[in-house]
Design an enzyme around this catalytic site. Sequence first.
Site, mmCIF file in Angstrom:
data_model
loop_
_atom_site.group_PDB
_atom_site.id
_atom_site.type_symbol
_atom_site.label_atom_id
_atom_site.label_comp_id
_atom_site.label_asym_id
_atom_site.label_seq_id
_atom_site.Cartn_x
_atom_site.Cartn_y
_atom_site.Cartn_z
ATOM 1 C CG ASP A 110 2.516 1.531 9.351
ATOM 2 O OD1 ASP A 110 2.027 2.377 10.112
ATOM 3 O OD2 ASP A 110 2.715 1.747 8.141
ATOM 4 C CE LYS B 16 -1.933 1.812 3.986
ATOM 5 N NZ LYS B 16 -1.653 3.255 3.981
ATOM 6 C CG ASN B 17 2.355 2.728 3.528
ATOM 7 O OD1 ASN B 17 1.182 2.992 3.307
ATOM 8 N ND2 ASN B 17 2.846 2.576 4.754
ATOM 9 N NE ARG C 14 -0.300 10.170 10.334
ATOM 10 C CZ ARG C 14 -0.614 9.229 9.438
ATOM 11 N NH1 ARG C 14 -1.854 8.807 9.329
ATOM 12 N NH2 ARG C 14 0.313 8.703 8.663
ATOM 13 N N PRO C 15 0.957 16.459 11.469
ATOM 14 C CG PRO C 15 2.732 17.500 12.545
ATOM 15 C CD PRO C 15 1.804 16.338 12.644
ATOM 16 C CB CYS D 162 -4.661 10.435 12.128
ATOM 17 S SG CYS D 162 -4.517 10.149 10.386
ATOM 18 N NE ARG E 42 -7.567 4.395 4.968
ATOM 19 C CZ ARG E 42 -6.789 5.247 5.609
ATOM 20 N NH1 ARG E 42 -7.088 5.635 6.819
ATOM 21 N NH2 ARG E 42 -5.707 5.736 5.028
HETATM 22 C C1 UD1 Z 1 3.794 6.950 6.385
HETATM 23 C C2 UD1 Z 1 2.958 5.726 6.171
HETATM 24 C C3 UD1 Z 1 2.340 5.258 7.479
HETATM 25 C C4 UD1 Z 1 3.429 5.078 8.538
HETATM 26 C C5 UD1 Z 1 4.313 6.323 8.631
HETATM 27 C C6 UD1 Z 1 5.512 6.110 9.543
HETATM 28 C C7 UD1 Z 1 2.180 5.988 3.912
HETATM 29 C C8 UD1 Z 1 1.041 6.217 2.975
HETATM 30 N N1 UD1 Z 1 1.904 6.035 5.206
HETATM 31 O O1 UD1 Z 1 2.936 7.984 6.858
HETATM 32 O O2 UD1 Z 1 1.680 4.021 7.238
HETATM 33 O O3 UD1 Z 1 2.832 4.850 9.792
HETATM 34 O O4 UD1 Z 1 4.826 6.668 7.334
HETATM 35 O O5 UD1 Z 1 6.266 5.035 9.112
HETATM 36 O O6 UD1 Z 1 3.282 5.704 3.487
HETATM 37 N N2 UD1 Z 1 5.642 14.630 10.851
HETATM 38 C C9 UD1 Z 1 5.694 15.982 11.157
HETATM 39 N N3 UD1 Z 1 5.533 16.885 10.147
HETATM 40 C C10 UD1 Z 1 5.345 16.509 8.852
HETATM 41 C C11 UD1 Z 1 5.301 15.130 8.540
HETATM 42 C C12 UD1 Z 1 5.455 14.213 9.568
HETATM 43 O O7 UD1 Z 1 5.864 16.346 12.316
HETATM 44 O O8 UD1 Z 1 5.217 17.373 7.991
HETATM 45 C C13 UD1 Z 1 5.798 13.648 11.922
HETATM 46 C C14 UD1 Z 1 4.532 12.810 12.107
HETATM 47 O O9 UD1 Z 1 3.600 13.442 12.946
HETATM 48 C C15 UD1 Z 1 5.112 11.552 12.732
HETATM 49 C C16 UD1 Z 1 6.450 11.401 12.015
HETATM 50 O O10 UD1 Z 1 6.774 12.708 11.529
HETATM 51 O O11 UD1 Z 1 5.325 11.732 14.113
HETATM 52 C C17 UD1 Z 1 6.445 10.398 10.882
HETATM 53 O O12 UD1 Z 1 5.493 10.743 9.932
HETATM 54 P P1 UD1 Z 1 5.659 10.388 8.388
HETATM 55 O O13 UD1 Z 1 6.871 9.553 8.202
HETATM 56 O O14 UD1 Z 1 5.548 11.638 7.606
HETATM 57 O O15 UD1 Z 1 4.381 9.492 8.111
HETATM 58 P P2 UD1 Z 1 3.439 9.494 6.847
HETATM 59 O O16 UD1 Z 1 4.225 9.739 5.618
HETATM 60 O O17 UD1 Z 1 2.246 10.332 7.099
#
Ligand code: UD1
Length: 417
Positions: free
Chosen positions: A303, A22-23, A121-122, A116, A395
């Site tokens: 995950d 998926k990811n 999740r910023p 979420c 999902r």
């Molecule tokens: C992706 C995965 C999700 C997985 C996550 C962490 C997809 C579609 N989803 O989510 O399944 O749980 O990686 O492995 O691939 N953060 C910030 N600011 C930002 C972005 C992120 O503070 O702009 C923080 C998030 O709140 C979190 C951490 O960084 O604490 C990791 O988030 P991120 O790696 O971005 O996760 P996703 O890409 O949303």
Amino acid sequence: MDKIFIDGGKQLAGSVDISGAKNAVLPIMASALIANGKSVISRVPKLRDTYTMIRLMEIIGAKCSFKDDILTVDGTSVNNPEAPYDLVKTMRASFYVLGPLIARFGYVKVSLPGGCAWGPRPVDLHLKALEKLGAKITLKSGYIIAKADKLIGKTIDLDFPSVGATGNILMAAVTAEGTTIINNAAREPEIDQVCKYLISMGANIKGSGSSKIIIHGVEKLHSANVEIIPDRIEAGTFLAAGAILGKITLNKLNPKHLVSVINNLQEIGCEIETTQDSITISPADIIKPFDLKAEVYPGFPTDLQAQWMAIMILAKGSSKVTDMVYYDRFSHIPELNRFGANIRLNKNTAYIDGVKILKGAPVMSTDIRASASLIIAGLAAEGVTEVSRIYHIDRGYEKIENKFKLLGAEIWRENKL
Ligand code: UD1
């Protein structure tokens, strides 16, 4: 509304095939928006999120056709760089259209994803990076509007190796002028596949799979074909079931993506055999307690944190589970306790005292991976478990009940009010 029912306490045996990740498929679909022409994406999992992404791509103007596990995306007709709230709110990964659309149109309007089930999740890292590349970003009525006459390559030091931010920067930077360097980039295999896919589309990227990715902008990308890598999280979910429920083999996966998971399973007493593309797990006679930290790749994935907890509730002794990626991702705890588990939460650490038996219960899914932990606990519990709100599980898992049925589980789906 569909529910999943489980008559638990039965041993599992046999083998199942793992689906495409998926990811990986979601950002790869978004990447196909950068170029004109038809991209054929194979081994695409039939997930609710895949269909949501297809709907979004069609709104943006791409032509998509999805048959068996082959998805064809034609980016030639892409003409509407806007991602509406009603889709983005159901799937945060919709935010992946930000990078490719600003690259192609110099303009994009995407709804903010919002919170979420496991807290805020910023997207600040995505936005700061695009600003650094020269985009002007404004927020209007809950939408991010990004504009840039031209993106110019820069060095971006990510505060956290965010998967999504790394993906968006990659897709924006491939056609930027000059060189972009991402320091502290995500190293997840799915991001590695995005890099490789972009390279096959004509991008010039070095350092894929490492924490320093260097992108030399090229003028244009072309369409390309790709086969999606196996879903290491689906595989890890079945491994967690095998750890407590019987010897099972998982096929069509990549054990190299699961090293931390395999090591931890061995530590708690499971036997693991691997080939190039399969893993066989034999359950532990007695599950040893273990203190787990979920971290970024190559650490143990957040995950799989909930599914790991479904094992540890049956360990002989006390264990801890700490999530270093999402401090708030513990909505499965009260639900697991409904089976008779003994888990307390303090900040981002769960303290678990193992119990000998679990009892089936009505429980509620709260997010994709939390739902998977409830199914594992239900399979291990005596009696019947009823899992509601299973749209969450759909999902991220392709008909999970059918795969568990293949392994001998008594599990079925019913349409109930
Ligand atoms: C992706 C995965 C999700 C997985 C996550 C962490 C997809 C579609 N989803 O989510 O399944 O749980 O990686 O492995 O691939 N953060 C910030 N600011 C930002 C972005 C992120 O503070 O702009 C923080 C998030 O709140 C979190 C951490 O960084 O604490 C990791 O988030 P991120 O790696 O971005 O996760 P996703 O890409 O949303």
